[in-house]
Scaffold this motif. Structure first.
Motif, PDB file in Angstrom:
ATOM      1  N   LEU A 196     126.798  14.005  30.809  1.00 40.47           N
ATOM      2  CA  LEU A 196     125.620  13.434  31.482  1.00 40.47           C
ATOM      3  C   LEU A 196     125.171  14.362  32.598  1.00 40.47           C
ATOM      4  N   THR A 197     123.872  14.309  32.890  1.00 37.48           N
ATOM      5  CA  THR A 197     123.305  15.064  34.010  1.00 37.48           C
ATOM      6  C   THR A 197     122.774  14.064  35.023  1.00 37.48           C
ATOM      7  N   SER A 198     123.111  14.278  36.288  1.00 40.43           N
ATOM      8  CA  SER A 198     122.776  13.301  37.316  1.00 40.43           C
ATOM      9  C   SER A 198     122.062  13.955  38.493  1.00 40.43           C
ATOM     10  N   GLY A 199     121.154  13.213  39.115  1.00 37.26           N
ATOM     11  CA  GLY A 199     120.429  13.730  40.274  1.00 37.26           C
ATOM     12  C   GLY A 199     119.248  14.588  39.868  1.00 37.26           C
ATOM     13  N   GLY A 200     118.811  15.468  40.772  1.00 39.19           N
ATOM     14  CA  GLY A 200     117.661  16.326  40.475  1.00 39.19           C
ATOM     15  C   GLY A 200     117.959  17.303  39.358  1.00 39.19           C
ATOM     16  N   ASP A 201     116.967  17.538  38.500  1.00 36.96           N
ATOM     17  CA  ASP A 201     117.168  18.459  37.388  1.00 36.96           C
ATOM     18  C   ASP A 201     117.199  19.894  37.898  1.00 36.96           C
ATOM     19  N   ALA A 202     117.836  20.761  37.118  1.00 37.41           N
ATOM     20  CA  ALA A 202     117.981  22.163  37.504  1.00 37.41           C
ATOM     21  C   ALA A 202     117.907  23.047  36.276  1.00 37.41           C
ATOM     22  N   SER A 203     117.134  24.108  36.379  1.00 36.11           N
ATOM     23  CA  SER A 203     116.957  25.039  35.267  1.00 36.11           C
ATOM     24  C   SER A 203     118.282  25.708  34.910  1.00 36.11           C
ATOM     25  N   GLY A 204     118.555  25.804  33.610  1.00 38.93           N
ATOM     26  CA  GLY A 204     119.809  26.366  33.127  1.00 38.93           C
ATOM     27  C   GLY A 204     120.713  25.311  32.522  1.00 38.93           C
ATOM     28  N   THR A 205     120.405  24.045  32.810  1.00 34.38           N
ATOM     29  CA  THR A 205     121.210  22.930  32.315  1.00 34.38           C
ATOM     30  C   THR A 205     121.237  22.883  30.790  1.00 34.38           C
ATOM     31  N   ASN A 206     120.078  23.090  30.166  1.00 31.41           N
ATOM     32  CA  ASN A 206     120.013  22.981  28.703  1.00 31.41           C
ATOM     33  C   ASN A 206     120.833  24.055  27.998  1.00 31.41           C
ATOM     34  N   GLN A 207     120.943  25.232  28.606  1.00 30.40           N
ATOM     35  CA  GLN A 207     121.776  26.282  28.028  1.00 30.40           C
ATOM     36  C   GLN A 207     123.242  25.843  28.060  1.00 30.40           C
ATOM     37  N   PHE A 208     123.648  25.216  29.141  1.00 26.22           N
ATOM     38  CA  PHE A 208     125.007  24.689  29.259  1.00 26.22           C
ATOM     39  C   PHE A 208     125.254  23.646  28.167  1.00 26.22           C
ATOM     40  N   LEU A 209     124.309  22.729  28.000  1.00 25.06           N
ATOM     41  CA  LEU A 209     124.454  21.671  26.997  1.00 25.06           C
ATOM     42  C   LEU A 209     124.507  22.248  25.583  1.00 25.06           C
ATOM     43  N   PHE A 210     123.702  23.275  25.343  1.00 23.62           N
ATOM     44  CA  PHE A 210     123.688  23.934  24.027  1.00 23.62           C
ATOM     45  C   PHE A 210     125.064  24.508  23.689  1.00 23.62           C
ATOM     46  N   LEU A 260     120.952  31.839  33.099  1.00 22.63           N
ATOM     47  CA  LEU A 260     121.538  31.616  31.777  1.00 22.63           C
ATOM     48  C   LEU A 260     122.973  32.151  31.715  1.00 22.63           C
ATOM     49  N   LYS A 261     123.196  33.257  32.393  1.00 21.13           N
ATOM     50  CA  LYS A 261     124.537  33.837  32.441  1.00 21.13           C
ATOM     51  C   LYS A 261     125.514  32.882  33.123  1.00 21.13           C
ATOM     52  N   PHE A 262     125.085  32.300  34.250  1.00 22.24           N
ATOM     53  CA  PHE A 262     125.946  31.355  34.959  1.00 22.24           C
ATOM     54  C   PHE A 262     126.178  30.094  34.140  1.00 22.24           C
ATOM     55  N   ALA A 263     125.119  29.608  33.489  1.00 20.07           N
ATOM     56  CA  ALA A 263     125.239  28.397  32.670  1.00 20.07           C
ATOM     57  C   ALA A 263     126.257  28.603  31.554  1.00 20.07           C
ATOM     58  N   LYS A 264     126.198  29.769  30.922  1.00 21.90           N
ATOM     59  CA  LYS A 264     127.150  30.094  29.852  1.00 21.90           C
ATOM     60  C   LYS A 264     128.579  30.185  30.385  1.00 21.90           C
ATOM     61  N   LYS A 265     128.711  30.757  31.581  1.00 21.20           N
ATOM     62  CA  LYS A 265     130.037  30.895  32.184  1.00 21.20           C
ATOM     63  C   LYS A 265     130.636  29.523  32.513  1.00 21.20           C
ATOM     64  N   PHE A 266     129.810  28.637  33.093  1.00 21.68           N
ATOM     65  CA  PHE A 266     130.283  27.288  33.395  1.00 21.68           C
ATOM     66  C   PHE A 266     130.642  26.541  32.110  1.00 21.68           C
ATOM     67  N   ALA A 267     129.852  26.739  31.068  1.00 22.59           N
ATOM     68  CA  ALA A 267     130.130  26.082  29.788  1.00 22.59           C
ATOM     69  C   ALA A 267     131.449  26.581  29.198  1.00 22.59           C
ATOM     70  N   LYS A 268     131.658  27.884  29.292  1.00 20.59           N
ATOM     71  CA  LYS A 268     132.896  28.477  28.774  1.00 20.59           C
ATOM     72  C   LYS A 268     134.116  27.895  29.475  1.00 20.59           C
ATOM     73  N   GLU A 269     134.021  27.747  30.789  1.00 24.00           N
ATOM     74  CA  GLU A 269     135.137  27.191  31.560  1.00 24.00           C
ATOM     75  C   GLU A 269     135.347  25.712  31.254  1.00 24.00           C
ATOM     76  N   THR A 270     134.245  24.998  31.023  1.00 24.02           N
ATOM     77  CA  THR A 270     134.337  23.579  30.670  1.00 24.02           C
ATOM     78  C   THR A 270     135.042  23.410  29.329  1.00 24.02           C
ATOM     79  N   ILE A 271     134.634  24.197  28.360  1.00 26.40           N
ATOM     80  CA  ILE A 271     135.241  24.160  27.025  1.00 26.40           C
ATOM     81  C   ILE A 271     136.729  24.475  27.106  1.00 26.40           C
TER      82      ILE A 271
END
Length: 287
Positions: A6-20, A255-266
């Protein structure tokens, strides 16, 4: 294994790349909680496969929607949300400090949670970076760079109000990046005499003046009125940069940061980590 995001609070660009990236890894095991904690309370949950993930991965916003949900802090609403969260092996929460508190409460009640900093304000405790910050700063800079040539044509003074709520990270980085004439990052910076000296000096030298102010410090209307009265020969323009800070296409850095956060989450999910806050150390530089 069932994973809820889930995403909460104000939206932020890069979120969709993380979700992808999460969907690409977990496929049918990933579920979306629409409208953040509000959706968790109401049980507004669906398979992530319902979204056109690949098409939206590089767009701004949150494809699974977001909301501000103060009622999640109440006992009645929290119990409803907790009941729905307990149906999943992991709950991934993206948001700011308020969302972090919600994630922590779920973790305290036995839910395996992973919190990811996502806020353009870049003010999440424990992390030097939050998804959305780089894009927000660049959007502000682009707006100012596209506006100042017109201000120069008339030797005007432009006052740009940027977002930040109670944190000055955007204003500070924008002020440095555009080399503004005056920055208002706190109430202590509101000195009309100092501002007027700079504005009048620039006018004599046939230059425009650029002032950057963080929102919620001083009324933009009041600021422009005071400056106009002290600088009668200069036209003062108050400009709110607005939601382009949230809605601009994510930068390559973002996008680079979003991918990095996604990698760590996974990685955390595959390790079966009980609960975690993902963070980044080290400041981001803006050219």
């Amino acid at each position: 294994m069932k994973i809820l995001v889930l995403t909460s609070g104000g939206d932020a660009s890069g979120t969709n790349q993380f979700l992808f990236k999460l969907h690409k890894t977990f496929g049918k095991n990933l579920f979306a909680c629409r409208y953040g904690f509000k959706g968790l309370i109401e049980g507004d949950i669906c398979p992530f496969s319902e979204y056109n993930v690949a098409k939206l991965k590089n767009s701004a916003g949150s494809m699974i929607k977001s909301s501000r949900c103060p009622e999640f802090a109440t006992e009645k609403s929290f119990k409803k949300g907790l009941k729905n969260a307990q149906k999943f092996d992991f709950v991934v929460i993206l948001g700011g400090n308020g969302s972090h508190k919600g994630a922590q409460e779920l973790a305290n009640h036995g839910v395996k949670t992973i919190f990811v900093p996502m806020t353009i304000d870049n003010d999440v405790k424990g992390s030097d970076y939050s998804i959305g910050f780089h894009t927000a700063v660049k959007a502000c800079c682009d707006y100012i760079h596209s506006t100042m040539p017109s201000m120069l044509s008339f030797d005007r003074c432009a006052v740009f109000e940027v977002m930040g709520r109670r944190h000055n990270a955007i204003a500070l980085n924008v002020a440095k990046a555009v080399d503004c004439d005056y920055a208002i990052l706190s109430k202590e910076d509101v000195n009309y005499d100092d501002m007027a000296k700079k504005v009048n000096k620039n006018k004599k030298e046939s230059r425009a003046t650029c002032i950057v102010v963080q929102e919620n410090i001083v009324s933009l209307k009041e600021l422009c009125h005071e400056l106009s009265s002290k600088c009668p020969k200069v036209e003062v323009k108050g400009l709110i940069v607005g939601h382009i800070q949230r809605g601009s296409k994510p930068t390559r850095v973002e996008l680079k940061f979003a991918k990095k956060f996604a990698k760590e989450t996974i990685r955390a999910i595959k390790r079966g980590q009980s609960s975690a806050i993902l963070c980044k150390e080290g400041q981001v530089r803006f050219k």
